[in-house]
Design an enzyme around this catalytic site. Structure first.
Site, PDB file in Angstrom:
ATOM      1  N   GLU A 244     -48.908   8.647 -49.680  1.00 56.50           N
ATOM      2  CA  GLU A 244     -47.453   8.657 -50.284  1.00 56.50           C
ATOM      3  C   GLU A 244     -47.251   7.792 -51.303  1.00 56.50           C
ATOM      4  O   GLU A 244     -46.502   8.296 -52.180  1.00 56.50           O
ATOM      5  CB  GLU A 244     -46.537   8.476 -48.960  1.00 56.50           C
ATOM      6  CG  GLU A 244     -46.323   9.544 -48.277  1.00 56.50           C
ATOM      7  CD  GLU A 244     -45.559   9.258 -46.712  1.00 56.50           C
ATOM      8  OE1 GLU A 244     -46.218   8.656 -45.743  1.00 56.50           O
ATOM      9  OE2 GLU A 244     -44.524   9.972 -46.501  1.00 56.50           O
TER      10      GLU A 244
ATOM     11  N   HIS B 162     -40.434  13.707 -45.550  1.00 56.73           N
ATOM     12  CA  HIS B 162     -41.872  13.572 -45.887  1.00 56.73           C
ATOM     13  C   HIS B 162     -42.239  14.362 -46.957  1.00 56.73           C
ATOM     14  O   HIS B 162     -43.408  14.771 -46.939  1.00 56.73           O
ATOM     15  CB  HIS B 162     -42.844  14.160 -44.344  1.00 56.73           C
ATOM     16  CG  HIS B 162     -42.662  13.308 -43.353  1.00 56.73           C
ATOM     17  ND1 HIS B 162     -42.570  13.769 -42.035  1.00 56.73           N
ATOM     18  CD2 HIS B 162     -42.593  11.914 -43.124  1.00 56.73           C
ATOM     19  CE1 HIS B 162     -42.358  12.890 -41.080  1.00 56.73           C
ATOM     20  NE2 HIS B 162     -42.409  11.712 -41.678  1.00 56.73           N
TER      21      HIS B 162
ATOM     22  N   ASN C 205     -40.660   0.384 -51.079  1.00 60.69           N
ATOM     23  CA  ASN C 205     -40.356   1.119 -49.841  1.00 60.69           C
ATOM     24  C   ASN C 205     -39.522   0.087 -49.154  1.00 60.69           C
ATOM     25  O   ASN C 205     -40.075  -0.838 -48.393  1.00 60.69           O
ATOM     26  CB  ASN C 205     -41.291   1.737 -49.160  1.00 60.69           C
ATOM     27  CG  ASN C 205     -40.860   2.482 -47.885  1.00 60.69           C
ATOM     28  OD1 ASN C 205     -39.902   2.728 -47.482  1.00 60.69           O
ATOM     29  ND2 ASN C 205     -42.028   3.301 -47.330  1.00 60.69           N
TER      30      ASN C 205
ATOM     31  N   ARG D 153     -38.777  10.078 -31.226  1.00 60.85           N
ATOM     32  CA  ARG D 153     -37.676  11.140 -31.255  1.00 60.85           C
ATOM     33  C   ARG D 153     -38.058  12.347 -30.645  1.00 60.85           C
ATOM     34  O   ARG D 153     -39.275  12.753 -30.609  1.00 60.85           O
ATOM     35  CB  ARG D 153     -37.594  11.815 -32.915  1.00 60.85           C
ATOM     36  CG  ARG D 153     -37.119  10.247 -33.739  1.00 60.85           C
ATOM     37  CD  ARG D 153     -36.902  10.811 -35.153  1.00 60.85           C
ATOM     38  NE  ARG D 153     -36.940   9.804 -36.150  1.00 60.85           N
ATOM     39  CZ  ARG D 153     -37.782   9.619 -37.265  1.00 60.85           C
ATOM     40  NH1 ARG D 153     -38.206  10.792 -37.503  1.00 60.85           N
ATOM     41  NH2 ARG D 153     -37.854   8.533 -38.061  1.00 60.85           N
TER      42      ARG D 153
ATOM     43  N   ARG E 212     -38.786   4.585 -53.073  1.00 57.29           N
ATOM     44  CA  ARG E 212     -38.875   5.761 -52.041  1.00 57.29           C
ATOM     45  C   ARG E 212     -37.551   5.817 -51.539  1.00 57.29           C
ATOM     46  O   ARG E 212     -36.663   4.445 -51.186  1.00 57.29           O
ATOM     47  CB  ARG E 212     -39.829   5.419 -51.005  1.00 57.29           C
ATOM     48  CG  ARG E 212     -39.631   6.340 -49.925  1.00 57.29           C
ATOM     49  CD  ARG E 212     -40.160   6.042 -48.522  1.00 57.29           C
ATOM     50  NE  ARG E 212     -40.082   7.062 -47.680  1.00 57.29           N
ATOM     51  CZ  ARG E 212     -39.886   6.952 -46.288  1.00 57.29           C
ATOM     52  NH1 ARG E 212     -40.073   5.469 -46.002  1.00 57.29           N
ATOM     53  NH2 ARG E 212     -39.601   8.050 -45.474  1.00 57.29           N
TER      54      ARG E 212
END
Ligand code: ADP
Length: 401
Positions: free
Chosen positions: A388, A184, A9, A245, A95
């Site tokens: 993940e 996601h 990642n 955010r 990823r």
């Protein structure tokens, strides 16, 4: 038979990695995990390498480039184990944040695919370019090992047009690919599948609402294993209140701020992504800090958590309507797995929908997959820790099968 997959990642200034051994059922063991930070920055960064069966290995130095950082990761494997040769690496899974509409599933990487990925950079200018750098560096370092791109967006390519279409001019939609993509996806795919197994049902007969509440946060309505609605849009800014955010807001806000504050679009975008959410409301993007401040009586922190949970509750109601029948509401990621107060407050008042958190089960110090609603609840409320990396490794092997 077990197969070893290195999951990478790669971010703009960091690399996170895991070496996993997966059996035929897709169950995995972690052989090593690690990270490098401050890549490309002036000061030194740190590489932390943690093999499962040996002591951790750490090095602090200036990592001038992703190439150099990945070289150091390989050295960490050589010095502290496990040996990547001995592990007989089957594949590397990368990823990749944005797959646009081009990639509906994990895809084996070759020069053409990398070229297509590059064309998607304008959709995710912060995330995709470092992902591609990671792919290029790893392809050079491991020329003989098959490599696969696993997309955050791919799981949501099953959204129906009614859910992914924004009501905006044709040119924006057709020429500039403006639509909802969702993110996601690996987490929502993993968690919804585990939820079906937890309920003792097949994936095909199971409808769930998954709340992924980490630093980034999104909701997904999963119908029979397919994503049919999700809260993030063209970018990961839309939807829930997140660490930094804003999530949903009136789309006229940027133009208003331009008029009254002279802020240009880039500045507003930056502030909505980096200075908003819990940070903008309460001064910290970490919910633990916000909860501590709220307990100490800070009204801003209290309001921040109320706004955060109110938004989640609205989405649960909306996605209940989208699905019609809900078999479980599932909490996951840092906040969803750990913060009992968020689970209580965001489901409050939903009893008529069959959703009710059991105070004792919800407050239990238990970890792992569990129900936090009472036995026999009409709509079980579950906590399913996300994974993940396992999902990326699983999709990597599936793409090669
Ligand atoms: P990322 O999206 O970076 O993977 P995580 O899934 O680790 O993030 O989630 C990070 C968030 O989880 C932070 O807001 C953090 O405060 C929150 N969190 C982690 N542990 C707890 C806890 N025990 N109680 C409350 N919040 C927690």
């Amino acid at each position: 038979m077990t197969q070893a997959v290195l999951v990478l990642n790669v971010g703009s200034s960091s690399i996170k990695y895991q070496l996993l051994a997966l059996d035929d059922a897709g169950e995995g063991d972690r052989l090593a995990t690690g990270s490098v930070d401050r890549i490309g920055e002036k000061g030194p960064g740190t590489l932390r390498h943690r093999p499962a069966d040996a002591s951790a290995w750490e090095r602090t130095e200036v990592f001038a480039s992703h190439e150099q950082a990945l070289d150091s990761v390989l050295e960490a494997f050589r010095s502290a184990g496990p040996g990547l040769d001995a592990a007989e690496l089957t594949a590397i899974g990368h990823r990749v944040v944005h797959g646009g509409s081009r990639f509906t599933e994990a895809t084996v990487l070759d020069d053409d695919v990398v070229g297509t990925l590059r064309e998607l950079n304008p959709l995710a200018p912060l995330h995709n370019p470092p992902n591609i750098t990671g792919i290029e560096v790893a392809r050079k370092a491991f020329p003989g090992v098959p490599q696969v791109a696993v997309f955050d967006t791919a799981f949501h390519q099953s959204l129906p047009p009614s859910a992914y279409t924004y009501a905006v001019p044709r040119e924006w939609r057709e020429r500039y690919s403006v639509r909802r993509y969702g993110f996601h996806g690996t987490s929502h795919a993993y968690v919804s599948r585990r939820a079906a197994a937890f309920l003792g049902q097949t994936v095909e007969e199971t409808n769930v609402i998954v709340l992924h509440l980490g630093n980034g946060a999104s909701v997904c309505a999963v119908e029979g294993g397919r994503s049919v609605e999700t809260s993030m849009g063209l970018t990961p800014l839309e939807g829930l209140v997140m660490g930094t955010r804003s999530g949903d807001l009136d789309p006229a806000v940027p133009a208003y701020l331009q008029r009254v504050a002279g802020l240009d679009a880039e500045a507003v975008d930056r502030e909505l992504n980096r200075s908003s959410g819990l940070l903008g409301l309460a001064g910290s993007n970490d919910l633990r800090d916000v909860q501590k401040a709220a307990e100490a009586g800070d009204p801003d922190a209290r309001l921040a958590h109320e706004v955060y949970c109110h938004r989640i509750r609205k989405y649960i109601g909306a996605y209940y309507a989208v699905l019609g029948r809900v078999d479980a509401v599932v909490f996951t990621a840092g906040v969803g797995e750990n913060d009992e107060r968020t689970r209580v407050l965001s489901t409050q008042g939903l009893e008529r929908l069959g959703i009710r958190v059991d105070p004792v089960r919800n407050a239990a110090a238990e970890r792992g997959e569990r129900a936090v609603s009472a036995p026999g609840a009409q709509v079980p409320v579950l906590v399913i820790p996300t994974d993940e990396e396992i999902e990326i490794a699983r999709q990597t092997l599936a793409a090669l099968a």
